[in-house]
Design an enzyme around this catalytic site. Structure first.
Site, PDB file in Angstrom:
ATOM      1  N   GLU A  36     -42.135  47.910  11.353  1.00 52.31           N
ATOM      2  CA  GLU A  36     -41.980  49.287  11.829  1.00 52.31           C
ATOM      3  C   GLU A  36     -40.834  49.401  12.834  1.00 52.31           C
ATOM      4  OE1 GLU A  36     -45.097  51.009  14.343  1.00 52.31           O
ATOM      5  OE2 GLU A  36     -45.862  48.995  14.737  1.00 52.31           O
TER       6      GLU A  36
ATOM      7  N   LYS B 125     -38.401  22.794  -0.299  1.00 52.09           N
ATOM      8  CA  LYS B 125     -38.130  23.095   1.124  1.00 52.09           C
ATOM      9  C   LYS B 125     -39.090  24.152   1.646  1.00 52.09           C
ATOM     10  CE  LYS B 125     -36.079  26.409   2.136  1.00 52.09           C
ATOM     11  NZ  LYS B 125     -34.642  26.648   2.004  1.00 52.09           N
TER      12      LYS B 125
ATOM     13  N   TYR C 156     -27.481  25.940   7.183  1.00 53.59           N
ATOM     14  CA  TYR C 156     -28.806  26.249   6.640  1.00 53.59           C
ATOM     15  C   TYR C 156     -29.725  25.024   6.663  1.00 53.59           C
ATOM     16  CZ  TYR C 156     -27.208  30.549   4.232  1.00 53.59           C
ATOM     17  OH  TYR C 156     -26.734  31.787   3.919  1.00 53.59           O
TER      18      TYR C 156
ATOM     19  N   HIS D 238     -47.981  51.275  11.090  1.00 48.75           N
ATOM     20  CA  HIS D 238     -48.437  50.715  12.362  1.00 48.75           C
ATOM     21  C   HIS D 238     -49.797  50.055  12.227  1.00 48.75           C
ATOM     22  CE1 HIS D 238     -48.506  50.393  16.707  1.00 48.75           C
ATOM     23  NE2 HIS D 238     -49.736  50.855  16.701  1.00 48.75           N
TER      24      HIS D 238
ATOM     25  N   CYS E 225     -32.388  24.032  -6.883  1.00 51.69           N
ATOM     26  CA  CYS E 225     -33.361  24.929  -6.255  1.00 51.69           C
ATOM     27  C   CYS E 225     -34.788  24.457  -6.490  1.00 51.69           C
ATOM     28  CB  CYS E 225     -33.171  26.351  -6.778  1.00 51.69           C
ATOM     29  SG  CYS E 225     -34.375  27.489  -6.105  1.00 51.69           S
TER      30      CYS E 225
ATOM     31  N   GLU F 164     -33.035  24.422   8.952  1.00 48.92           N
ATOM     32  CA  GLU F 164     -34.331  24.489   8.267  1.00 48.92           C
ATOM     33  C   GLU F 164     -35.098  23.176   8.453  1.00 48.92           C
ATOM     34  OE1 GLU F 164     -33.361  25.769   4.273  1.00 48.92           O
ATOM     35  OE2 GLU F 164     -33.332  27.883   4.890  1.00 48.92           O
TER      36      GLU F 164
ATOM     37  N   CYS G 274     -34.532  24.873  -2.588  1.00 45.62           N
ATOM     38  CA  CYS G 274     -35.340  26.024  -2.109  1.00 45.62           C
ATOM     39  C   CYS G 274     -36.848  25.829  -2.237  1.00 45.62           C
ATOM     40  CB  CYS G 274     -34.997  27.290  -2.888  1.00 45.62           C
ATOM     41  SG  CYS G 274     -33.357  27.369  -3.579  1.00 45.62           S
TER      42      CYS G 274
ATOM     43  N   ARG H 173     -20.157  19.270  14.512  1.00 42.49           N
ATOM     44  CA  ARG H 173     -18.760  18.999  14.887  1.00 42.49           C
ATOM     45  C   ARG H 173     -18.189  20.130  15.745  1.00 42.49           C
ATOM     46  NH1 ARG H 173     -15.350  20.423   9.361  1.00 42.49           N
ATOM     47  NH2 ARG H 173     -16.198  22.494   9.118  1.00 42.49           N
TER      48      ARG H 173
HETATM   49  P1  NDP Z   1     -23.624  24.972   5.527  1.00 44.31           P
HETATM   50  O1  NDP Z   1     -22.389  25.396   4.873  1.00 44.31           O
HETATM   51  O2  NDP Z   1     -24.693  25.971   5.787  1.00 44.31           O
HETATM   52  O3  NDP Z   1     -23.283  24.297   6.925  1.00 44.31           O
HETATM   53  C1  NDP Z   1     -22.459  23.169   6.979  1.00 44.31           C
HETATM   54  C2  NDP Z   1     -22.436  22.640   8.391  1.00 44.31           C
HETATM   55  O4  NDP Z   1     -21.772  21.396   8.382  1.00 44.31           O
HETATM   56  C3  NDP Z   1     -21.696  23.557   9.345  1.00 44.31           C
HETATM   57  O5  NDP Z   1     -22.396  23.570  10.560  1.00 44.31           O
HETATM   58  C4  NDP Z   1     -20.325  22.898   9.493  1.00 44.31           C
HETATM   59  O6  NDP Z   1     -19.811  23.000  10.795  1.00 44.31           O
HETATM   60  C5  NDP Z   1     -20.642  21.432   9.233  1.00 44.31           C
HETATM   61  N1  NDP Z   1     -19.535  20.752   8.538  1.00 44.31           N
HETATM   62  C6  NDP Z   1     -18.826  21.209   7.496  1.00 44.31           C
HETATM   63  N2  NDP Z   1     -17.927  20.308   7.104  1.00 44.31           N
HETATM   64  C7  NDP Z   1     -18.067  19.247   7.924  1.00 44.31           C
HETATM   65  C8  NDP Z   1     -17.386  17.998   8.042  1.00 44.31           C
HETATM   66  N3  NDP Z   1     -16.381  17.678   7.243  1.00 44.31           N
HETATM   67  N4  NDP Z   1     -17.793  17.160   9.016  1.00 44.31           N
HETATM   68  C9  NDP Z   1     -18.799  17.497   9.854  1.00 44.31           C
HETATM   69  N5  NDP Z   1     -19.464  18.658   9.777  1.00 44.31           N
HETATM   70  C10 NDP Z   1     -19.088  19.532   8.829  1.00 44.31           C
HETATM   71  O7  NDP Z   1     -24.161  23.744   4.651  1.00 44.31           O
HETATM   72  P2  NDP Z   1     -25.582  23.140   4.335  1.00 44.31           P
HETATM   73  O8  NDP Z   1     -25.316  21.745   3.930  1.00 44.31           O
HETATM   74  O9  NDP Z   1     -26.545  23.395   5.435  1.00 44.31           O
HETATM   75  O10 NDP Z   1     -26.035  23.984   3.079  1.00 44.31           O
HETATM   76  C11 NDP Z   1     -25.219  24.014   1.918  1.00 44.31           C
HETATM   77  C12 NDP Z   1     -25.344  25.321   1.209  1.00 44.31           C
HETATM   78  O11 NDP Z   1     -26.596  25.388   0.554  1.00 44.31           O
HETATM   79  C13 NDP Z   1     -25.312  26.530   2.121  1.00 44.31           C
HETATM   80  O12 NDP Z   1     -24.004  26.979   2.352  1.00 44.31           O
HETATM   81  C14 NDP Z   1     -26.137  27.540   1.372  1.00 44.31           C
HETATM   82  O13 NDP Z   1     -25.294  28.269   0.539  1.00 44.31           O
HETATM   83  C15 NDP Z   1     -27.089  26.710   0.558  1.00 44.31           C
HETATM   84  N6  NDP Z   1     -28.441  26.728   1.179  1.00 44.31           N
HETATM   85  C16 NDP Z   1     -29.066  27.928   1.289  1.00 44.31           C
HETATM   86  C17 NDP Z   1     -30.326  27.990   1.861  1.00 44.31           C
HETATM   87  C18 NDP Z   1     -30.991  29.305   1.979  1.00 44.31           C
HETATM   88  O14 NDP Z   1     -30.575  30.247   1.308  1.00 44.31           O
HETATM   89  N7  NDP Z   1     -32.010  29.456   2.826  1.00 44.31           N
HETATM   90  C19 NDP Z   1     -31.004  26.802   2.351  1.00 44.31           C
HETATM   91  C20 NDP Z   1     -30.237  25.593   2.205  1.00 44.31           C
HETATM   92  C21 NDP Z   1     -28.986  25.572   1.633  1.00 44.31           C
HETATM   93  P3  NDP Z   1     -19.041  24.274  11.358  1.00 44.31           P
HETATM   94  O15 NDP Z   1     -19.451  25.464  10.540  1.00 44.31           O
HETATM   95  O16 NDP Z   1     -19.473  24.385  12.760  1.00 44.31           O
HETATM   96  O17 NDP Z   1     -17.618  23.949  11.195  1.00 44.31           O
END
Ligand code: NDP
Length: 448
Positions: free
Chosen positions: A442, A51, A178, A437, A43, A182, A48, A199
Site C-alpha cells: 500500500e 538459488k 547479484y 490495508h 536457471c 544473494e 535461479c 574490486r
Molecule cells: P554481476 O554482473 O551482477 O556482478 C559482477 C561483479 O563482479 C561486480 O561487482 C563487478 O564489480 C565484479 N567484477 C566484474 N569483473 C571483474 C573482474 N574482472 N575482476 C574482479 N571483479 C569483477 O555478476 P554475477 O556474477 O553476480 O551475476 C552474473 C549475471 O547473472 C548477472 O549479471 C545477472 O544478469 C544474472 N543473475 C541474475 C540474478 C537475478 O536475476 N536475481 C541472480 C544471479 C545472477 P564492479 O561492478 O564493482 O566493477
C-alpha cells in the site's frame, strides 16, 4: 520433402533454447536440440531455481527467531545443510525431467551431446555425427567468469556452490553483484561467516543508489563483512585444506570456501562460430539483429549468449519471438524497455525502469517519492530493519518511470507494480488507487 535432416537445430536446452524448440515444433517445424549438460540450463539446474530454494531455506533462520515474538515456543533449532542441499538437488532433477518431457511431448529430438557448428546449415555432434538443418539457433547461455590469479583453482563458482559437501564456516565471496549478494545472504543466514570482496567500492552496479546503500547497511548489521577496492591477488591452500585469500589493499582472510561471482561470459568458445563467419563482440557474445539473426543468414541466437539482458524471462521471450517469427508467420520482436529485475538478497530488492540518476540524465526534470518504513511484521518481531520504496516520476508528464524497492517480498510486489510502469501510468493513477490495508504494497499508492 526437405533436403535437411531438421528444419531447426538448437544448441543448448536452457530457458531460451527449450522455449524456441517447443514453440517452433508446435508451429510444425521438425526440431532437434543438443544439450551437453542437463536439460533445463543454468536457471533450472544451477541458477535461479535452486538459488531461490536456498533463499527460502535461509529465511527460516529469521522466521524461527521472530516466531518467538509471535507467541511460538521455538526450541533451539539446528540447520542441516546436507538435507536442504539434497532436497534442492532432487527438486532440480524432477524439473529436469519435466523439461525433457516437454521436449518429448512436442516431438523435439534431443541429442544429449555437445554440438558444434561446422557449416552454415550443419552441426556436428561429439561422436562425429553430422546433422543438417535449414536453420540453427545458438542458445548456449553463459558461464561464470573467473579472473586469472594464482590459486584461482581452489575457488568455486555458482556452478559448484549447490553441491558443497559441507557448509563452510567461513566463506569469502568475490564480486559485488547479484550472485555475491544473494549467496552472502544465504550463507549468513545459515550461520557462515561471510566476507564480500569487490574490486570497486560499489555493490549491484545499475541499481538505484539509495536502495544499494540500504542493502549494504542492512547486510552489515546482519554481520556480513565487506572489503572494497580489494582485487584478489591469490588464494593459498593450507595443509588442513583451509584457504587464505590474499588481496590488494587489505589483510589476508582465512576461509573454508571461496566463491567467485565476478560476472558471466557468453558461452561461445569452441562452438565453431567464427569458422562459419558468425560475428562475436569483444566479450565473445554473438552479435544479432532485432530478429535474433547473427551475421550469417540462417544462424540465430537467443539468451545470455547474446549478452543483451542476462535474465531468464528475457531469454524465454527471445526464444518465443524467434520461433513465432521464423516458424509461426508472426514477426515478433522483444521490447527491452522496463524489464523488471530482482535481487534475492536478505532482504530482497525489486526494480523496474530508470534509477534516479538515469532519469535525471535522460529526462532532466523529475520528482522522486520515497517511503522509508518498518514492516509491521518486523516491528512486532523487534527486528530493526527498514524497507525503502522509491518512485521516480517524469515531472513533465507525471508518468512513473521507475520503481525501486527493498524490503520483505519486494520482488513479489514489484512484479505487479511493474505492469503499471510498463503501461505508462502516472503518479495520479497510483494515487487514485485505494490502498489495500494493512499491507506493505500500500506504500506504493500512499507516496507523498
Ligand atoms: P554481476 O554482473 O551482477 O556482478 C559482477 C561483479 O563482479 C561486480 O561487482 C563487478 O564489480 C565484479 N567484477 C566484474 N569483473 C571483474 C573482474 N574482472 N575482476 C574482479 N571483479 C569483477 O555478476 P554475477 O556474477 O553476480 O551475476 C552474473 C549475471 O547473472 C548477472 O549479471 C545477472 O544478469 C544474472 N543473475 C541474475 C540474478 C537475478 O536475476 N536475481 C541472480 C544471479 C545472477 P564492479 O561492478 O564493482 O566493477
Amino acid at each position: 520433402m526437405s533436403k535437411f535432416d531438421f528444419d531447426l537445430f538448437v544448441i543448448g536446452a536452457g530457458s531460451g533454447g527449450v522455449r524456441a524448440s517447443r514453440v517452433a515444433a508446435s508451429h510444425g517445424a521438425r526440431v532437434a536440440v543438443a544439450e551437453e549438460h542437463r536439460v533445463g540450463g543454468t536457471c533450472v539446474i544451477r541458477g535461479c531455481v535452486p538459488k531461490k530454494l536456498l533463499v527460502y531455506g535461509a529465511h527460516f533462520a529469521e522466521d524461527l527467531k521472530d516466531a518467538r515474538q509471535f507467541g511460538w515456543d521455538v526450541p533451539d533449532c539446528k540447520f542441516d545443510w546436507d538435507r536442504l542441499r539434497d532436497n534442492v538437488l532432487n527438486e532440480v532433477t524432477r524439473l529436469e525431467g519435466l523439461y525433457g518431457q516437454t521436449l518429448e511431448n512436442h516431438k523435439v529430438t534431443l541429442f544429449k551431446s555437445r554440438a558444434t557448428v561446422t557449416g552454415p546449415q550443419q552441426v556436428t555432434l561429439a561422436d562425429g555425427q553430422t546433422i543438417s538443418a535449414e536453420r540453427i539457433l545458438i542458445a548456449t547461455g553463459g558461464w561464470p567468469f573467473v579472473p586469472e590469479f594464482p590459486g584461482s583453482e581452489y575457488a568455486i563458482t555458482s556452478n559448484e556452490v549447490f553441491h558443497l559437501g559441507k557448509l563452510p564456516k567461513r566463506i569469502v565471496i568475490a564480486g559485488g553483484g547479484y550472485i555475491a549478494n544473494e549467496f552472502a545472504g544465504i550463507f549468513n543466514e545459515f550461520g557462515s561467516k561471510v566476507t564480500i570482496v569487490n574490486r570497486s567500492d560499489t555493490i549491484l552496479r545499475g541499481y538505484d543508489e539509495q536502495i544499494r546503500d540500504r542493502l549494504l547497511q542492512i547486510s552489515m548489521t546482519k554481520g556480513i563483512e565487506f572489503k572494497f577496492n580489494a582485487p584478489f591477488r591469490s588464494i593459498e591452500k593450507k595443509d588442513d585444506g583451509s584457504l587464505t585469500v590474499h588481496l590488494d589493499n587489505c589483510d589476508p582472510i582465512d576461509a573454508d570456501a571461496v566463491l567467485i561471482a565476478t560476472g558471466r561470459v557468453p558461452n561461445t568458445k569452441g562452438l565453431g562460430l567464427e569458422d562459419v563467419g558468425v560475428e562475436l563482440d569483444e566479450k565473445g557474445a554473438i552479435k544479432v539483429d532485432e530478429a535474433n539473426q547473427s551475421s550469417v543468414p540462417g544462424i540465430y541466437a537467443v539468451g545470455d549468449v547474446t549478452d543483451r539482458i542476462q535474465l531468464t524471462p528475457v531469454a524465454i521471450r527471445e526464444g518465443q519471438a524467434f520461433a513465432d517469427s521464423v516458424f509461426g508467420g508472426k514477426p515478433t520482436t522483444v521490447d527491452y524497455r522496463n524489464v523488471p529485475s530482482a535481487v534475492f538478497s536478505h532482504p530482497p530488492i525489486g526494480a523496474v525502469g530508470m534509477t534516479e540518476a538515469e532519469a535525471r540524465n535522460t529526462l532532466g526534470s523529475i520528482r522522486t517519492y520515497t517511503s522509508d518504513f518498518r514492516a509491521m511484521k518486523n516491528v512486532l518481531a523487534g527486528r530493526n530493519e527498514r524497507a525503502l520504496y522509491k518512485m521516480i516520476v517524469n515531472a513533465a508528464t507525471d508518468q512513473v518511470v521507475g520503481l525501486h524497492m527493498i524490503g520483505p517480498d519486494a520482488p513479489e510486489i514489484l512484479q505487479a507494480a511493474a505492469v503499471a510502469v510498463k503501461a505508462g501510468l502516472t503518479k495520479a493513477d497510483f494515487d487514485a488507487t485505494v490502498a489495500l490495508h494493512p499491507s506493505m504494497a500500500e506504500e506504493l499508492v500512499l507516496l507523498k
